[in-house]
Design an enzyme around this catalytic site. Structure first.
Site, PDB file in Angstrom:
ATOM      1  N   HIS A  10       0.700  -1.178   0.055  1.00  0.00           N
ATOM      2  CA  HIS A  10       0.038  -0.053   0.203  1.00  0.00           C
ATOM      3  C   HIS A  10       0.912   1.382   0.013  1.00  0.00           C
ATOM      4  CE1 HIS A  10      -3.644  -2.267   1.102  1.00  0.00           C
ATOM      5  NE2 HIS A  10      -2.727  -3.268   1.825  1.00  0.00           N
ATOM      6  N   ASP A  34       2.750  -2.582  11.805  1.00  0.00           N
ATOM      7  CA  ASP A  34       1.433  -2.087  11.142  1.00  0.00           C
ATOM      8  C   ASP A  34       0.534  -1.666  12.062  1.00  0.00           C
ATOM      9  OD1 ASP A  34       1.166  -4.706  11.675  1.00  0.00           O
ATOM     10  OD2 ASP A  34      -0.071  -5.218  10.089  1.00  0.00           O
TER      11      ASP A  34
END
EC number: 2.7.1.33
Length: 210
Positions: free
Chosen positions: A12, A75
């Site tokens: 991403h 993350d």
């Protein structure tokens, strides 16, 4: 500057407010970028990024979060730093739910994502191999097998999140984040949350805090 959040399936990217994703095998060098920063939970995909951007810098060693949680993924750390206060739900292949209060991480949990529920049910019996109905009504008992499977999976996820958020603001990100956010009145859908946490880490590095 280019930011990259490398997940289990996709890479991403974030640049100047724009968010997009790429599969590792389709990753190509785009415009000339002087600064590239990334976090990763997928070493092979991280190596692929470094093939394309050899100068990319891993932010994981510089990312710090006030928490007692042992082994919190980078993350999840970035997502928590991106909200500071509230509950952040990252809804991907797995769903992570983390609670923040005044920049302190109080804890969190992990459960299967929507697609993972479907795979698990299919492994139990061929009769349960049904595509989930994402439009199933959660306020009425199902009257067919497909809706029954869908109801069980989706309501389980929604109720787990409801029981954790109490009166806190909910922030949703990830592939299924927009879908799940619609079940909550106090929800915000923002696919840049992880990148906001990465940007905060960069600010802390420049200030000499990390």
């Amino acid at each position: 500057m280019l930011l990259c959040d490398i997940g289990n399936t996709y890479l991403h990217f974030y640049q100047e407010g724009k968010v997009w994703k790429e599969l590792p095998r389709r990753l190509k060098a785009g415009m000339e970028v002087q600064e590239v920063y990334y976090i990763s939970v997928n070493p092979p995909s991280a190596r692929r990024l470094l093939e394309v951007y050899p100068h990319a810098i891993d932010l994981a060693p510089h990312m710090v979060l006030d928490t007692a949680y042992k082994g919190l993924g980078v993350d999840r750390m970035a997502a928590c730093k991106g909200i500071e206060d509230g509950v952040v739900v990252d809804a991907g292949s797995a769903i992570t739910v983390d609670v923040m209060q005044n920049q302190v991480h109080l804890g969190g949990f992990i459960m299967p994502g929507i697609a993972s529920f479907s795979s698990m049910l299919k492994s139990i019996s061929p009769a349960l191999e049904k595509e989930l109905n994402l439009s199933v009504e959660l306020s009425a008992l199902p009257q067919n097998t497909r809706d029954a499977l869908s109801y069980g999976a989706i309501k389980a996820i929604v109720m787990m999140i409801q029981n954790s958020c109490k009166n806190k603001r909910l922030f949703f990100t990830g592939g299924d984040g927009k879908y799940l956010a619609r079940f909550f009145e106090n929800a915000i859908h923002d696919n840049s949350i992880v990148f906001k946490g990465m940007l905060k880490t960069l600010e802390e590095m420049k200030e000499g805090k990390r």
